[in-house]
Design a protein around this motif. Structure first.
Motif, mmCIF file in Angstrom:
data_model
loop_
_atom_site.group_PDB
_atom_site.id
_atom_site.type_symbol
_atom_site.label_atom_id
_atom_site.label_comp_id
_atom_site.label_asym_id
_atom_site.label_seq_id
_atom_site.Cartn_x
_atom_site.Cartn_y
_atom_site.Cartn_z
ATOM 1 N N VAL A 8 5.414 -1.467 8.292
ATOM 2 C CA VAL A 8 6.534 -1.439 7.870
ATOM 3 C C VAL A 8 6.105 0.135 6.707
ATOM 4 C CG1 VAL A 8 8.943 -1.295 6.728
ATOM 5 C CG2 VAL A 8 7.498 -3.954 8.036
ATOM 6 N N THR A 9 7.181 0.755 7.343
ATOM 7 C CA THR A 9 7.021 2.020 6.747
ATOM 8 C C THR A 9 7.613 1.999 5.005
ATOM 9 O OG1 THR A 9 7.686 3.185 7.829
ATOM 10 C CG2 THR A 9 5.472 3.549 8.576
ATOM 11 N N ALA A 10 7.010 2.313 4.483
ATOM 12 C CA ALA A 10 7.909 3.408 3.143
ATOM 13 C C ALA A 10 8.223 4.410 2.344
ATOM 14 C CB ALA A 10 6.819 2.790 1.272
ATOM 15 N N PRO A 11 9.394 4.775 2.094
ATOM 16 C CA PRO A 11 10.298 5.938 2.201
ATOM 17 C C PRO A 11 9.228 6.729 1.216
ATOM 18 C CG PRO A 11 11.684 4.108 1.714
ATOM 19 C CD PRO A 11 10.674 3.248 2.036
ATOM 20 N N ALA A 61 0.924 -1.060 0.155
ATOM 21 C CA ALA A 61 -0.137 0.526 0.184
ATOM 22 C C ALA A 61 0.300 1.340 0.436
ATOM 23 C CB ALA A 61 -0.844 0.052 1.123
ATOM 24 N N ALA A 62 1.887 1.716 -0.366
ATOM 25 C CA ALA A 62 3.006 2.242 -0.719
ATOM 26 C C ALA A 62 2.590 3.701 -1.770
ATOM 27 C CB ALA A 62 3.854 1.557 -1.872
ATOM 28 N N GLU A 63 1.262 3.395 -2.884
ATOM 29 C CA GLU A 63 1.268 4.020 -3.448
ATOM 30 C C GLU A 63 1.766 5.702 -3.360
ATOM 31 O OE1 GLU A 63 -3.365 5.088 -1.641
ATOM 32 O OE2 GLU A 63 -3.154 4.251 -4.610
ATOM 33 N N THR A 108 4.363 8.933 4.626
ATOM 34 C CA THR A 108 3.159 9.762 4.294
ATOM 35 C C THR A 108 1.925 9.705 4.722
ATOM 36 O OG1 THR A 108 3.321 9.848 2.276
ATOM 37 C CG2 THR A 108 5.665 11.093 2.897
ATOM 38 N N SER A 109 1.595 8.684 4.678
ATOM 39 C CA SER A 109 -0.307 8.010 4.927
ATOM 40 C C SER A 109 -0.495 8.011 6.368
ATOM 41 C CB SER A 109 0.220 6.907 4.304
ATOM 42 O OG SER A 109 0.250 7.488 2.634
ATOM 43 N N THR A 110 0.297 9.049 7.559
ATOM 44 C CA THR A 110 -0.390 9.144 8.522
ATOM 45 C C THR A 110 -1.670 8.936 8.968
ATOM 46 O OG1 THR A 110 -0.677 11.661 8.343
ATOM 47 C CG2 THR A 110 2.237 10.959 9.101
#
Ligand SMILES: Cc1cc2nc3c(=O)[nH]c(=O)nc-3n(C[C@H](O)[C@H](O)[C@H](O)COP(=O)(O)O)c2cc1C
Ligand code: SF4
Length: 409
Positions: free
Chosen positions: A148-151, A75-77, A119-121
């Motif tokens: 896991v958060t994507a850059p 869901a990095a989108e 960035t999708s807080t």
């Protein structure tokens, strides 16, 4: 038969989701993984992250490898104009969680990662809250579930780059093969699937239990010259681009419909006279474009496609990650060329040189498909809207009809 929607009219928490029959399919697949395997190995679903690869083939490829296995919900989108995965995570997070865990249970996976842009807080908060209330640690005690958060970088959403981030890397594509199905997270065979793809799994299995095909819906993100940009759930067998634009409030700005770019910035434009085709993969391909992640850009006659191409080529030139010299060269040449044309300093000869760039890089090694992405929008814009290019090249300014009367809504 009622249509099971992916996006309800308001946010569904656990109680709402359970009231709709949520998590029953997961329970059934945990109890009987063969049920999940039998249905998922023959579903006609194709991946909705952009490449439209057969889900069944990917699922089977992971199943054919030895355990331990893993599942990554992508869901990095970071694709400009796409908001469907964020909409799913914020409005119906449990449908994504259930789908991801169905895949994990059917594969006997021990690792599950939800990969979401840093960035999708809001969406991260929604997903984390949904995971906490879901009780999945009781249902699947042997599965480690992580977020896991994507850059904040477009290429970080590519499958091998996503695995690289999860394994502690900086999030650049590492190239395929080896495919994630062979060697993914921590070296484990990994199913990498888009969040919307996975959100379909519960209803696919529910339909199979009834002995029917699911009624397919898809999420289209509409941007550009419309009154109400946003994410719309459509029926590919019913909706056309004309009806989709109407649902998005009709055209904004001035003039008539000029073009639609159906599948995000890397897709070809189609002209207004093709707007009555269905919003389905086959019709989009027949019209000469690509469905991608259904990030639909609507273009009115008041908008210049040369300026859109400048924006698109700028995006790809900035987002290429610098690992592959031909990609760096091609994306930067595309952007420089289109920028020169847009600023009135270009020529037809300069545009023609893009064909040579294409021929030059065609057989050169690259680690992902970003290198191919600027070509369809620029080629199609040039061949479908030569007047826009002629205005910039021959008169040094836009041809767009800025003085037309406002569009009727
Ligand atoms: C530059 C680039 C960026 C990508 N970004 C995403 C993304 O943000 N989300 C996504 O699901 N797939 C993205 N993909 C596609 C993935 O590599 C992969 O094909 C996809 O996650 C598989 O899911 P699907 O089969 O369900 O579509 C990207 C591909 C490329 C080349
Ligand atoms: S093709 Fe381009 S974006 Fe993809 S890895 Fe190579 S340099 Fe990076």
């Amino acid at each position: 038969m009622t249509t099971e929607l992916l996006l309800p009219p308001r946010r569904y928490g656990l109680d709402d989701y359970l009231a709709q029959g949520g998590y029953r399919v997961l329970g059934a697949v945990v109890a009987d993984p063969d049920l999940g395997q039998a249905v998922l190995a023959r579903t006609t679903l194709s991946g909705l992250g952009g490449a439209h690869f057969s889900f069944a083939r990917k699922f089977t490829a992971v199943l054919d490898q030895l355990a331990p296995r893993a599942v990554l919900c992508n869901a990095a989108e970071d694709e400009p104009g796409s908001g469907k995965d964020r909409a799913l995570l914020s409005i119906n997070p449990h449908v994504v969680i259930e789908g991801t865990l169905i895949a994990a249970a059917a594969l006997g996976a021990t690792d599950v990662v939800f990969y979401v842009s840093a960035t999708s807080t809001t969406e991260l908060k929604s997903l984390t809250a949904a995971l906490a209330e879901s009780g999945i640690d009781l249902l699947l005690p042997d599965v480690e579930v992580r977020v896991v958060t994507a850059p904040d970088r477009y290429v970080a959403g590519e499958a091998s780059a996503a695995i690289n981030v999860v394994d502690g890397g900086e999030g650049k594509p590492t190239g395929q093969p080896p495919y994630p199905s062979e060697r993914g997270i921590g070296g484990r065979p990994t199913l990498v699937a888009n969040a919307e793809t996975l959100a379909n799994l519960a209803r696919i299995i529910r339909a199979a239990q009834r002995g029917a095909d699911p009624v397919w819906t898809r999420l289209a993100t509409v941007t550009g010259d419309v009154v109400a940009p946003g994410v719309y759930e459509i029926r590919p067998d019913v909706d056309t681009f004309t009806t989709l634009i109407a649902r998005a409030g009709g055209l904004s700005g001035y003039g008539e419909l000029k073009a639609v770019q159906p599948g995000g910035p890397s897709s070809s434009f189609i002209t207004a006279d093709a707007a009555d085709i269905a919003v389905c993969d086959a019709d989009i391909r027949s019209a000469g474009s690509q469905p991608g992640c259904l990030a639909v850009r609507v273009v009115a006659t008041s908008t210049c496609v040369v300026e859109i191409c400048e924006e698109i080529t700028d995006f790809f030139a900035r987002q290429q990650c610098g690992q592959c010299p031909p990609c760096r060269m091609k994306t930067q040449t595309y952007h420089r060329t289109v920028q020169q044309v847009a600023s009135g300093k270009g020529s037809w000869e300069l545009l023609d040189k893009l064909t040579h760039v294409e021929e030059f890089v065609v057989d050169m090694p690259r680690k992902c498909s970003l290198i191919d992405m600027p070509t369809p929008p620029v080629d199609s814009a040039r061949s479908l809207f030569p007047a826009d290019f002629a205005a910039h090249i021959e008169h040094g300014h836009c041809a767009a009809n800025l003085t037309a009367t406002p569009a009727a809504h």
